[in-house]
Design a protein around this motif. Structure first.
Motif, PDB file in Angstrom:
ATOM      1  N   ALA A   1      -4.867  -9.037  10.756  1.00  0.00           N
ATOM      2  CA  ALA A   1      -3.923  -8.630   9.712  1.00  0.00           C
ATOM      3  C   ALA A   1      -2.800  -7.748  10.244  1.00  0.00           C
ATOM      4  CB  ALA A   1      -4.663  -7.908   8.582  1.00  0.00           C
ATOM      5  N   GLY A   2      -2.968  -7.176  11.449  1.00  0.00           N
ATOM      6  CA  GLY A   2      -1.935  -6.316  12.016  1.00  0.00           C
ATOM      7  C   GLY A   2      -2.259  -4.845  11.978  1.00  0.00           C
ATOM      8  N   LYS A   3      -3.489  -4.499  11.637  1.00  0.00           N
ATOM      9  CA  LYS A   3      -3.859  -3.090  11.456  1.00  0.00           C
ATOM     10  C   LYS A   3      -3.735  -2.288  12.759  1.00  0.00           C
ATOM     11  CE  LYS A   3      -8.018  -4.194  10.133  1.00  0.00           C
ATOM     12  NZ  LYS A   3      -7.925  -5.658  10.347  1.00  0.00           N
ATOM     13  N   THR A   4      -4.353  -2.793  13.815  1.00  0.00           N
ATOM     14  CA  THR A   4      -4.309  -2.059  15.083  1.00  0.00           C
ATOM     15  C   THR A   4      -2.891  -2.028  15.653  1.00  0.00           C
ATOM     16  OG1 THR A   4      -6.639  -2.474  15.596  1.00  0.00           O
ATOM     17  CG2 THR A   4      -5.189  -1.993  17.454  1.00  0.00           C
ATOM     18  N   THR A   5      -2.117  -3.069  15.388  1.00  0.00           N
ATOM     19  CA  THR A   5      -0.712  -3.047  15.821  1.00  0.00           C
ATOM     20  C   THR A   5       0.040  -1.904  15.138  1.00  0.00           C
ATOM     21  OG1 THR A   5      -0.718  -5.436  16.214  1.00  0.00           O
ATOM     22  CG2 THR A   5       1.422  -4.380  15.995  1.00  0.00           C
ATOM     23  N   VAL A   6      -0.213  -1.692  13.860  1.00  0.00           N
ATOM     24  CA  VAL A   6       0.407  -0.565  13.149  1.00  0.00           C
ATOM     25  C   VAL A   6      -0.001   0.746  13.808  1.00  0.00           C
ATOM     26  CG1 VAL A   6       0.440   0.729  10.980  1.00  0.00           C
ATOM     27  CG2 VAL A   6       0.671  -1.762  10.947  1.00  0.00           C
ATOM     28  N   PHE A   7      -1.290   0.884  14.122  1.00  0.00           N
ATOM     29  CA  PHE A   7      -1.754   2.100  14.793  1.00  0.00           C
ATOM     30  C   PHE A   7      -1.044   2.290  16.131  1.00  0.00           C
ATOM     31  CE2 PHE A   7      -6.124   3.624  13.130  1.00  0.00           C
ATOM     32  CZ  PHE A   7      -5.629   3.685  11.850  1.00  0.00           C
TER      33      PHE A   7
ATOM     34  N   MET B   1       2.749  16.261  -0.394  1.00  0.00           N
ATOM     35  CA  MET B   1       3.827  16.110   0.568  1.00  0.00           C
ATOM     36  C   MET B   1       3.512  14.984   1.540  1.00  0.00           C
ATOM     37  SD  MET B   1       5.355  18.902   3.278  1.00  0.00           S
ATOM     38  CE  MET B   1       4.285  18.503   4.639  1.00  0.00           C
ATOM     39  N   THR B   2       4.503  14.163   1.859  1.00  0.00           N
ATOM     40  CA  THR B   2       4.314  13.066   2.793  1.00  0.00           C
ATOM     41  C   THR B   2       4.331  13.597   4.220  1.00  0.00           C
ATOM     42  OG1 THR B   2       5.337  11.465   1.300  1.00  0.00           O
ATOM     43  CG2 THR B   2       5.225  10.886   3.632  1.00  0.00           C
ATOM     44  N   LEU B   3       3.234  13.380   4.948  1.00  0.00           N
ATOM     45  CA  LEU B   3       3.161  13.775   6.350  1.00  0.00           C
ATOM     46  C   LEU B   3       3.666  12.653   7.246  1.00  0.00           C
ATOM     47  CD1 LEU B   3       2.209  15.851   8.472  1.00  0.00           C
ATOM     48  CD2 LEU B   3      -0.015  14.685   8.450  1.00  0.00           C
ATOM     49  N   LEU B   4       3.274  11.413   6.924  1.00  0.00           N
ATOM     50  CA  LEU B   4       3.676  10.248   7.705  1.00  0.00           C
ATOM     51  C   LEU B   4       4.262   9.201   6.768  1.00  0.00           C
ATOM     52  CD1 LEU B   4       3.528   8.698  10.510  1.00  0.00           C
ATOM     53  CD2 LEU B   4       1.374   7.742   9.650  1.00  0.00           C
ATOM     54  N   GLY B   5       5.474   8.778   7.061  1.00  0.00           N
ATOM     55  CA  GLY B   5       6.124   7.746   6.258  1.00  0.00           C
ATOM     56  C   GLY B   5       6.446   6.534   7.113  1.00  0.00           C
ATOM     57  N   ILE B   6       5.870   5.402   6.769  1.00  0.00           N
ATOM     58  CA  ILE B   6       6.136   4.133   7.466  1.00  0.00           C
ATOM     59  C   ILE B   6       7.181   3.388   6.651  1.00  0.00           C
ATOM     60  CG2 ILE B   6       5.124   1.992   8.328  1.00  0.00           C
ATOM     61  CD1 ILE B   6       4.080   4.546   9.670  1.00  0.00           C
ATOM     62  N   ARG B   7       8.297   3.030   7.282  1.00  0.00           N
ATOM     63  CA  ARG B   7       9.412   2.429   6.552  1.00  0.00           C
ATOM     64  C   ARG B   7       9.835   1.114   7.219  1.00  0.00           C
ATOM     65  NH1 ARG B   7       7.670   5.449   3.681  1.00  0.00           N
ATOM     66  NH2 ARG B   7       8.462   7.442   2.888  1.00  0.00           N
ATOM     67  N   ASN B   8       9.556  -0.003   6.514  1.00  0.00           N
ATOM     68  CA  ASN B   8      10.030  -1.333   6.941  1.00  0.00           C
ATOM     69  C   ASN B   8       9.642  -1.646   8.391  1.00  0.00           C
ATOM     70  OD1 ASN B   8      12.684  -0.029   5.213  1.00  0.00           O
ATOM     71  ND2 ASN B   8      11.636  -1.839   4.404  1.00  0.00           N
ATOM     72  N   LEU B   9       8.416  -1.289   8.750  1.00  0.00           N
ATOM     73  CA  LEU B   9       7.956  -1.443  10.129  1.00  0.00           C
ATOM     74  C   LEU B   9       7.750  -2.918  10.467  1.00  0.00           C
ATOM     75  CD1 LEU B   9       7.309   0.536  12.416  1.00  0.00           C
ATOM     76  CD2 LEU B   9       4.905   0.406  11.738  1.00  0.00           C
ATOM     77  N   THR B  10       8.332  -3.337  11.593  1.00  0.00           N
ATOM     78  CA  THR B  10       8.278  -4.742  12.002  1.00  0.00           C
ATOM     79  C   THR B  10       8.036  -4.820  13.506  1.00  0.00           C
ATOM     80  OG1 THR B  10       9.807  -5.402  10.244  1.00  0.00           O
ATOM     81  CG2 THR B  10       9.544  -6.925  12.085  1.00  0.00           C
ATOM     82  N   LYS B  11       7.125  -5.735  13.907  1.00  0.00           N
ATOM     83  CA  LYS B  11       6.855  -5.956  15.324  1.00  0.00           C
ATOM     84  C   LYS B  11       6.485  -7.415  15.559  1.00  0.00           C
ATOM     85  CE  LYS B  11       6.170  -4.866  19.649  1.00  0.00           C
ATOM     86  NZ  LYS B  11       7.306  -4.453  20.520  1.00  0.00           N
ATOM     87  N   LYS B  12       7.208  -8.047  16.491  1.00  0.00           N
ATOM     88  CA  LYS B  12       6.920  -9.420  16.900  1.00  0.00           C
ATOM     89  C   LYS B  12       6.417  -9.435  18.330  1.00  0.00           C
ATOM     90  CE  LYS B  12      10.435 -11.899  14.175  1.00  0.00           C
ATOM     91  NZ  LYS B  12      11.625 -12.787  14.292  1.00  0.00           N
ATOM     92  N   PHE B  13       5.518 -10.384  18.611  1.00  0.00           N
ATOM     93  CA  PHE B  13       5.106 -10.681  19.974  1.00  0.00           C
ATOM     94  C   PHE B  13       5.427 -12.154  20.213  1.00  0.00           C
ATOM     95  CE2 PHE B  13       2.262  -7.208  18.666  1.00  0.00           C
ATOM     96  CZ  PHE B  13       2.541  -6.286  19.663  1.00  0.00           C
ATOM     97  N   GLY B  14       6.563 -12.425  20.863  1.00  0.00           N
ATOM     98  CA  GLY B  14       7.010 -13.813  20.991  1.00  0.00           C
ATOM     99  C   GLY B  14       7.301 -14.379  19.618  1.00  0.00           C
ATOM    100  N   GLY B  15       6.641 -15.480  19.278  1.00  0.00           N
ATOM    101  CA  GLY B  15       6.845 -16.090  17.964  1.00  0.00           C
ATOM    102  C   GLY B  15       5.902 -15.562  16.907  1.00  0.00           C
ATOM    103  N   LEU B  16       5.007 -14.645  17.259  1.00  0.00           N
ATOM    104  CA  LEU B  16       4.037 -14.109  16.306  1.00  0.00           C
ATOM    105  C   LEU B  16       4.575 -12.860  15.632  1.00  0.00           C
ATOM    106  CD1 LEU B  16       1.157 -13.966  15.064  1.00  0.00           C
ATOM    107  CD2 LEU B  16       0.514 -12.586  17.070  1.00  0.00           C
ATOM    108  N   MET B  17       4.640 -12.878  14.311  1.00  0.00           N
ATOM    109  CA  MET B  17       5.037 -11.710  13.531  1.00  0.00           C
ATOM    110  C   MET B  17       3.781 -10.886  13.261  1.00  0.00           C
ATOM    111  SD  MET B  17       7.550 -10.078  12.044  1.00  0.00           S
ATOM    112  CE  MET B  17       8.897 -11.190  11.582  1.00  0.00           C
ATOM    113  N   ALA B  18       3.545  -9.872  14.086  1.00  0.00           N
ATOM    114  CA  ALA B  18       2.313  -9.089  13.979  1.00  0.00           C
ATOM    115  C   ALA B  18       2.364  -8.099  12.819  1.00  0.00           C
ATOM    116  CB  ALA B  18       2.066  -8.348  15.289  1.00  0.00           C
ATOM    117  N   VAL B  19       3.529  -7.481  12.602  1.00  0.00           N
ATOM    118  CA  VAL B  19       3.741  -6.555  11.482  1.00  0.00           C
ATOM    119  C   VAL B  19       5.079  -6.905  10.855  1.00  0.00           C
ATOM    120  CG1 VAL B  19       4.009  -4.146  10.805  1.00  0.00           C
ATOM    121  CG2 VAL B  19       2.422  -4.738  12.643  1.00  0.00           C
ATOM    122  N   ASN B  20       5.060  -7.138   9.542  1.00  0.00           N
ATOM    123  CA  ASN B  20       6.228  -7.697   8.874  1.00  0.00           C
ATOM    124  C   ASN B  20       6.698  -6.801   7.722  1.00  0.00           C
ATOM    125  OD1 ASN B  20       8.223  -9.336   7.841  1.00  0.00           O
ATOM    126  ND2 ASN B  20       6.865 -10.972   7.177  1.00  0.00           N
TER     127      ASN B  20
END
Length: 256
Positions: free
Chosen positions: A40-46, A1-20
């Motif tokens: 790579a964006g690992k801690t940003t995902v966290f 069973m899926t406990l945590l599902g990450i779906r199309n997660l995206t985060k920018k900081f200004g012009g930097l695409m941290a999570v794409n």
């Protein structure tokens, strides 16, 4: 069973695409590794999962509920606890007091009951103390409970952070480079502890640069590069993936 599902997660900081546009699942009861080169964006995902950042786009589905936009304390109360890449302890408080702080999100006594030490407040306090002692014993630090946390060894401070996270009664624990700075003996203790956490039913998601540790204990591995997902699968699949090899080692195009 899926406990945590990450779906199309995206985060920018200004012009930097941290999570794409990152998507992956964390199955209940599994140990999942999130790896990738520096930046790579690992801690940003966290930080997105635990409410430190709000995603620009995408969903973070935990136990059927979207966490995006929720406050950190609410996410903890729903069952996600974390540790940090840089140790964050109350250095002048005792080991026991640090773990008791992790129990706070499960306590319901208000100002009135606390001021007048009502029976309900005393019962809750007793339960919190029992929980804290249980977690200190679980991580092997009960004998140090009266020490100030700053007087623990580096490796034991890492374990104390984990004990404090466990005291919040999570179903998912998120570990950000838990083996960072540990010696070989401390790392082996950590591996045993993570396996014990899984054995008691916890789900573990970790960032870790120690690839021997990752390959040994992670049942599923997610690989990021420049904020994007480049591979996921078992340890065997990941180590054979050319994109992962290129991300970590680079490819020499010149002929010998």
């Amino acid at each position: 069973m899926t406990l945590l599902g990450i779906r199309n997660l995206t985060k920018k900081f200004g012009g930097l695409m941290a999570v794409n546009d990152v998507s992956f699942d964390v199955e209940q009861g599994k140990i999942v590794g999130l790896i990738g080169p520096n930046g790579a964006g690992k801690t940003t995902v966290f930080n997105l999962i635990t409410g430190n950042y709000i995603p620009d786009h995408g969903e973070i589905i935990f136990n059927g509920r979207d966490l995006a936009g929720l406050k950190t304390h609410k996410i903890v109360s729903l069952g996600i606890a974390r540790t940090f890449q840089t140790i964050r302890l109350f250095k002048n408080l005792s080991v026991l007091e640090n773990v008791l702080a992790g129990c706070h999100c499960r306590m319901r006594s208000g100002i009135f009951s606390s001021m007048f030490r009502l029976p309900s407040q005393r019962r809750e306090e007793k339960l919190a103390l029992g929980r804290a002692l249980k977690e200190l014993e679980f991580v092997g630090l009960k004998e140090h409970m009266n020490l100030k946390s700053m007087n623990l060894s580096y490796g034991n401070q890492r374990l104390l952070e984990i004990a404090r996270a466990l005291a919040s009664s999570p179903s998912l624990i998120v570990l950000d480079e838990p083996a960072g700075g540990m010696n070989d003996y401390e790392t082996q203790r950590l591996v045993g502890l993570i396996e014990k956490m899984q054995a008691r039913g916890l789900t573990v998601l970790l960032i870790e640069h120690d690839m021997n540790l990752v390959m040994r204990i992670c049942e599923h591995i997610v690989v990021l590069e420049h904020g994007a997902l480049i591979a996921q699968g078992s340890a065997r699949e990941i180590t054979a993936d050319s994109r992962v090899i290129e991300a970590y080692l680079g490819i020499d195009d010149e002929e010998d």
